[in-house]
Design a protein around this motif. Structure first.
Motif, PDB file in Angstrom:
ATOM      1  N   ASN A   1      40.040  37.653  38.876  1.00 10.08           N
ATOM      2  CA  ASN A   1      40.684  38.433  38.068  1.00 10.08           C
ATOM      3  C   ASN A   1      42.115  38.925  39.054  1.00 10.08           C
ATOM      4  O   ASN A   1      41.726  40.545  39.039  1.00 10.08           O
ATOM      5  CB  ASN A   1      39.939  39.107  36.969  1.00 10.08           C
ATOM      6  CG  ASN A   1      41.019  39.405  35.656  1.00 10.08           C
ATOM      7  OD1 ASN A   1      41.564  39.960  35.995  1.00 10.08           O
ATOM      8  ND2 ASN A   1      39.836  39.229  34.868  1.00 10.08           N
ATOM      9  N   PRO A   2      43.375  38.862  38.802  1.00 11.77           N
ATOM     10  CA  PRO A   2      43.692  39.343  39.312  1.00 11.77           C
ATOM     11  C   PRO A   2      44.525  41.250  38.695  1.00 11.77           C
ATOM     12  O   PRO A   2      44.810  41.922  39.530  1.00 11.77           O
ATOM     13  CB  PRO A   2      45.438  38.693  38.728  1.00 11.77           C
ATOM     14  CG  PRO A   2      45.144  38.230  37.482  1.00 11.77           C
ATOM     15  CD  PRO A   2      43.840  37.263  37.475  1.00 11.77           C
ATOM     16  N   VAL A   3      44.078  41.199  37.723  1.00  9.99           N
ATOM     17  CA  VAL A   3      43.787  43.014  37.467  1.00  9.99           C
ATOM     18  C   VAL A   3      42.951  43.972  38.081  1.00  9.99           C
ATOM     19  O   VAL A   3      43.069  45.412  37.693  1.00  9.99           O
ATOM     20  CB  VAL A   3      44.780  42.858  36.340  1.00  9.99           C
ATOM     21  CG1 VAL A   3      45.689  42.480  35.875  1.00  9.99           C
ATOM     22  CG2 VAL A   3      43.185  42.476  35.343  1.00  9.99           C
ATOM     23  N   PHE A   4      41.831  43.364  38.816  1.00  4.72           N
ATOM     24  CA  PHE A   4      41.282  43.559  38.845  1.00  4.72           C
ATOM     25  C   PHE A   4      40.065  43.954  40.549  1.00  4.72           C
ATOM     26  O   PHE A   4      41.070  42.703  41.586  1.00  4.72           O
ATOM     27  CB  PHE A   4      39.096  43.458  38.105  1.00  4.72           C
ATOM     28  CG  PHE A   4      39.148  43.770  36.547  1.00  4.72           C
ATOM     29  CD1 PHE A   4      39.342  44.740  36.148  1.00  4.72           C
ATOM     30  CD2 PHE A   4      39.420  42.383  35.681  1.00  4.72           C
ATOM     31  CE1 PHE A   4      39.641  45.509  35.460  1.00  4.72           C
ATOM     32  CE2 PHE A   4      39.237  42.933  33.969  1.00  4.72           C
ATOM     33  CZ  PHE A   4      39.487  44.074  33.908  1.00  4.72           C
TER      34      PHE A   4
ATOM     35  N   GLU B   1      30.541  43.467  39.692  1.00  2.93           N
ATOM     36  CA  GLU B   1      30.507  43.476  38.002  1.00  2.93           C
ATOM     37  C   GLU B   1      28.833  43.072  37.597  1.00  2.93           C
ATOM     38  O   GLU B   1      27.916  43.604  37.147  1.00  2.93           O
ATOM     39  CB  GLU B   1      31.016  42.761  37.573  1.00  2.93           C
ATOM     40  CG  GLU B   1      31.296  42.981  35.660  1.00  2.93           C
ATOM     41  CD  GLU B   1      32.488  41.866  35.555  1.00  2.93           C
ATOM     42  OE1 GLU B   1      33.405  40.808  35.831  1.00  2.93           O
ATOM     43  OE2 GLU B   1      33.057  41.726  33.682  1.00  2.93           O
TER      44      GLU B   1
ATOM     45  N   HIS C   1      37.860  41.517  30.354  1.00  2.00           N
ATOM     46  CA  HIS C   1      38.783  40.498  31.573  1.00  2.00           C
ATOM     47  C   HIS C   1      39.988  39.429  30.957  1.00  2.00           C
ATOM     48  O   HIS C   1      40.786  39.793  31.437  1.00  2.00           O
ATOM     49  CB  HIS C   1      38.072  39.074  31.989  1.00  2.00           C
ATOM     50  CG  HIS C   1      36.527  39.358  32.717  1.00  2.00           C
ATOM     51  ND1 HIS C   1      36.904  39.336  34.145  1.00  2.00           N
ATOM     52  CD2 HIS C   1      35.897  39.986  33.289  1.00  2.00           C
ATOM     53  CE1 HIS C   1      36.125  39.722  35.012  1.00  2.00           C
ATOM     54  NE2 HIS C   1      35.341  40.787  34.121  1.00  2.00           N
TER      55      HIS C   1
ATOM     56  N   LYS D   1      43.201  42.833  29.407  1.00  2.00           N
ATOM     57  CA  LYS D   1      44.264  43.372  30.042  1.00  2.00           C
ATOM     58  C   LYS D   1      45.394  41.911  30.922  1.00  2.00           C
ATOM     59  O   LYS D   1      47.038  42.856  30.669  1.00  2.00           O
ATOM     60  CB  LYS D   1      43.620  44.315  31.043  1.00  2.00           C
ATOM     61  CG  LYS D   1      44.581  44.707  31.515  1.00  2.00           C
ATOM     62  CD  LYS D   1      43.150  45.691  32.892  1.00  2.00           C
ATOM     63  CE  LYS D   1      44.038  47.128  33.765  1.00  2.00           C
ATOM     64  NZ  LYS D   1      43.433  47.478  34.530  1.00  2.00           N
ATOM     65  N   ASN D   2      44.729  41.202  31.327  1.00  2.00           N
ATOM     66  CA  ASN D   2      46.273  40.118  31.451  1.00  2.00           C
ATOM     67  C   ASN D   2      46.631  39.610  30.136  1.00  2.00           C
ATOM     68  O   ASN D   2      47.705  39.491  30.253  1.00  2.00           O
ATOM     69  CB  ASN D   2      45.395  39.152  31.994  1.00  2.00           C
ATOM     70  CG  ASN D   2      44.363  39.284  33.053  1.00  2.00           C
ATOM     71  OD1 ASN D   2      44.557  39.081  34.097  1.00  2.00           O
ATOM     72  ND2 ASN D   2      42.731  39.324  33.703  1.00  2.00           N
TER      73      ASN D   2
ATOM     74  N   ILE E   1      48.994  47.583  34.758  1.00  2.00           N
ATOM     75  CA  ILE E   1      48.344  46.723  34.285  1.00  2.00           C
ATOM     76  C   ILE E   1      48.179  45.831  34.795  1.00  2.00           C
ATOM     77  O   ILE E   1      47.585  45.182  35.836  1.00  2.00           O
ATOM     78  CB  ILE E   1      48.674  46.328  32.724  1.00  2.00           C
ATOM     79  CG1 ILE E   1      48.676  47.210  32.392  1.00  2.00           C
ATOM     80  CG2 ILE E   1      48.399  44.868  32.254  1.00  2.00           C
ATOM     81  CD1 ILE E   1      49.221  46.650  30.717  1.00  2.00           C
TER      82      ILE E   1
END
Lengths: 340, 336
Positions: free
Chosen positions: A101-104, A112, B253, B256-257, B330
């Protein structure tokens, strides 16, 4: 530990039902590595997703049994499945670039599944550890440990990196770390090296071998590369058009392939020799599964050992020698009678 | 590091604002109709000398470039001139009406987000279900409904027929409220004035819905389509394979994307909120910037129109700047 019997996964489409997985049988023992080999579109990945019961709708598992550690996953409730996914059976996906996931942060993504499955959950009195500091610290340490184990250098620094700051090989290592987080008994590796270049491929396979040795994790390796499977697996199952056409111990299958498709695959592996030879490709393409509800062998139009009867009868899987199975008219005694 | 970059970007918006100032100044003077004529028209009999005196007072007899220069000179000193029609400094007029407008825009934005985000998310997850189809039909109506019509319908329904909510102004006459910030909600909380708070919220309700309806419809549609895109991504499958439930994957998950395109639209809609509030403020007798500028345009009140439009422009630029900054928080891939 895993026993898949007559697994059928179908996709209803406008042009009729596509049988992505059509009666697949295989089994796996503790600590064993089985290779699932076949061209793209032969149903390998769908078999993996069917085991996890994550076939994307409108597709669904239509038939068959998946017995994992004595339990039929087909009967498991969604809640039970959620407990099994990530904890008992973990999956490594094909394309690490799009699977993280690109945002974490990488570290958080590794942490997780430990959190989901309560790996370090403390039985504390309520409010004593409201922000779960102890649990978080343990999870953090384990994440760092895992990153070390899969060979990510400077894990304390890389923990806070985002996926785009990782190279492809490092991303795949991170994905393996995610899969290993809860020490699963079974690892489904869906073409884990396809998106990587050759040297990195070897490293990743070496890493998986190490995991198999140290933790005695069973692995199903999905690959289109028979050479990779030959080197890595104990058993090989060759898939074609949703069916397993040949299955057996790796040395038997490689040294003495029986099904014409397996022979074709073996012949199409390029060898480094002094003499330049043309690579022998199997003519034609994988058939369109939507139009495939006819009887007979799906490989008949590409096969050079084809006989008229190939199309006329349903060909059963035949155990030609203990542990060696083939689905070919030339190896069946009952082929003629099975049509009735 | 990020702070410096944000500052850089902020400074880079100054030329944009100056450009807008020039365009506003010139276009206002290109519109037909002379402000002195309009002012005098109200007064009746006037002499040439009186007209000249007025023209001199507002520098209307000077050549255009001199007027522009004077405008900029005032601008640098924070002085937008005096309103021609009202004779009060423009900055004071803006300061007095701004809280009302921001309160209304804020109400509309909150209404739109509360309604639209869940609808967009649920529609995407339950794609092609009856919920999805119904939500998209309603949002289509929401987009096509003009604000003045919706406002009147709401007034007829809730104020006239059901007598539930007030339809005019920001506060009932019998309510006393000490003005500190000009934001009635904040003022009533600061002074602990419960009746005033409830009264102000009631007044805010219908105008917020009217102003926010079309925005909600647009946000719901954008959220749905970006959510559908995100749900197809591989990382969604990984999250499921980790053992998360379907909805936890969506919440943890996906949202946010999926927020990126939505935030872009919200940023652009801020302009619509400010433009749209002219109509809504008129329908609901809301004493805000929108009504002020409508009056000013009819009066050819050059300084006031210039001042308010400048102000709108600055808010619009700042809103989009804020959106750019939010992006970087973000999505770590995006840098300023």
């Amino acid at each position: 530990m895993l026993n898949v019997k007559n697994l059928k996964t179908i996709f209803p489409t406008d042009r009729g039902i596509v049988k992505a997985v059509d009666g697949v049988d295989f089994s796996l023992k503790h600590g064993e590595i089985v290779g699932l080999v076949g061209e793209s579109g032969s149903g390998k990945s769908m078999t993996m997703l069917s085991i996890l019961r994550l076939v994307p709708p409108p597709g669904r598992v239509d038939n068959g049994e998946i017995i994992f550690e004595g339990k039929n996953l087909g009967d498991a409730s969604p809640r039970e499945m959620m407990r099994i996914r990530g904890k008992e059976i973990a999956m490594i996906f094909q394309d690490p670039m799009t699977t993280l996931n690109p945002v974490f942060k990488i570290g958080e993504q590794i942490r997780e599944s430990m959190r989901i499955h309560g790996l370090f959950k403390e039985n504390e009195v309520f409010f004593r550890d409201l922000f779960k500091k102890k649990q978080k610290a343990k999870e953090y340490n384990r994440a760092i440990e895992l990153m070390k184990e899969v060979g990510i250098p400077a894990p304390h620094l890389r923990y806070n990196d985002y996926p785009h700051q990782f190279s492809g090989g490092m991303q795949q290592r991170a994905l393996i770390a995610i899969a290993l987080a809860c020490e699963p008994k079974l690892l489904l590796a869906d073409e884990p090296t396809t998106a990587l270049d050759v040297t990195i491929q070897a490293q990743i396979l070496e890493l998986l071998k190490k995991v198999n040795k140290i933790h005695r994790t069973s692995i199903i390796l999905v690959t289109h590369d028979l050479a990779v499977a030959a080197e890595f697996c104990h058993e090989i199952a060759v898939m074609y058009a949703g069916k397993i056409v040949e299955r057996g111990p790796v040395d038997k299958v490689i040294e003495n392939p029986k099904h014409p498709y397996t022979k074709g695959l073996l012949a199409s592996i390029p060898k480094i020799t002094k003499v330049k030879k043309k690579i022998k490709a199997i003519p034609g393409n994988v058939p369109d599964l939507a139009g495939l509800d006819k009887t007979g062998c799906a490989f008949f139009d590409r096969c050079d050992e084809v006989v008229p009867r190939c199309k006329e009868v349903e060909i059963p899987m035949e155990e030609v020698r203990p542990g060696e199975f083939v689905r070919c008219i030339h190896y069946t005694s009952k082929g003629v009678r099975a049509s009735g | 590091m990020k702070g410096i970059k944000i500052l850089e970007r902020l400074i880079a918006t100054i030329p944009v604002v100056l450009g807008i100032a020039i365009i506003v100044f010139l276009f206002m003077r290109l519109t037909p109709g002379d402000p002195v004529d309009i002012m005098m028209g109200k007064a009746g009999m006037v002499t040439e000398a009186e007209i000249e005196a007025l023209q001199r007072e507002f520098n209307l007899n000077e050549p255009l470039h001199v007027q522009l220069f004077l405008f900029f000179k005032g601008l640098l000193a924070g002085d937008l001139g005096n309103s021609m029609a009202r004779g009060v400094p423009v900055t004071k007029l803006i300061k007095d009406t701004l809280p009302a407008t921001i309160e209304l825009a804020g109400g509309a934005l909150i209404f739109a987000l509360i309604i639209a985000l869940p609808i967009g998310i649920i529609s995407a997850v339950k794609q092609n279900s009856y919920i999805d189809k119904a939500a998209m039909a309603v949002s289509f109506v929401g987009i096509s409904m003009p604000a003045f019509w919706l406002g009147i319908v709401l007034i007829i329904l809730f104020s006239v027929n059901l007598n539930l909510l007030p339809s005019q102004s920001r506060l009932s006459h019998m309510i006393n409220l000490q003005h500190i910030t000009g934001f009635y909600i904040i003022d009533s909380i600061l002074t602990g004035n419960m009746p005033a708070l409830i009264n102000a919220l009631k007044h805010l309700f219908l105008p917020s819905i009217t102003l926010g309806a079309s925005m909600a419809a647009i946000i719901a549609r954008v959220m749905r389509s970006s959510m559908l895109e995100v749900l197809k991504q591989d990382y969604v499958m990984l999250a499921r394979a980790k053992g998360l439930s379907k909805w936890m994957v969506v919440i943890k998950h996906c949202i946010k994307n999926a927020m990126m395109p939505t935030i872009t639209v919200v940023g652009m809609q801020v302009g619509v909120l400010l433009g749209g509030n002219m109509i809504v403020e008129s329908v609901f007798g809301w004493p805000g910037l929108g009504r002020l500028v409508v009056d000013a345009i009819f009066n050819r009140d050059y300084p006031l129109v210039q001042g308010v439009v400048m102000f709108y422009a600055i808010i619009f630029v700042l809103a989009n700047f804020t959106v750019d900054v939010i992006y970087t928080y973000i999505n770590p891939k995006i840098e300023l």
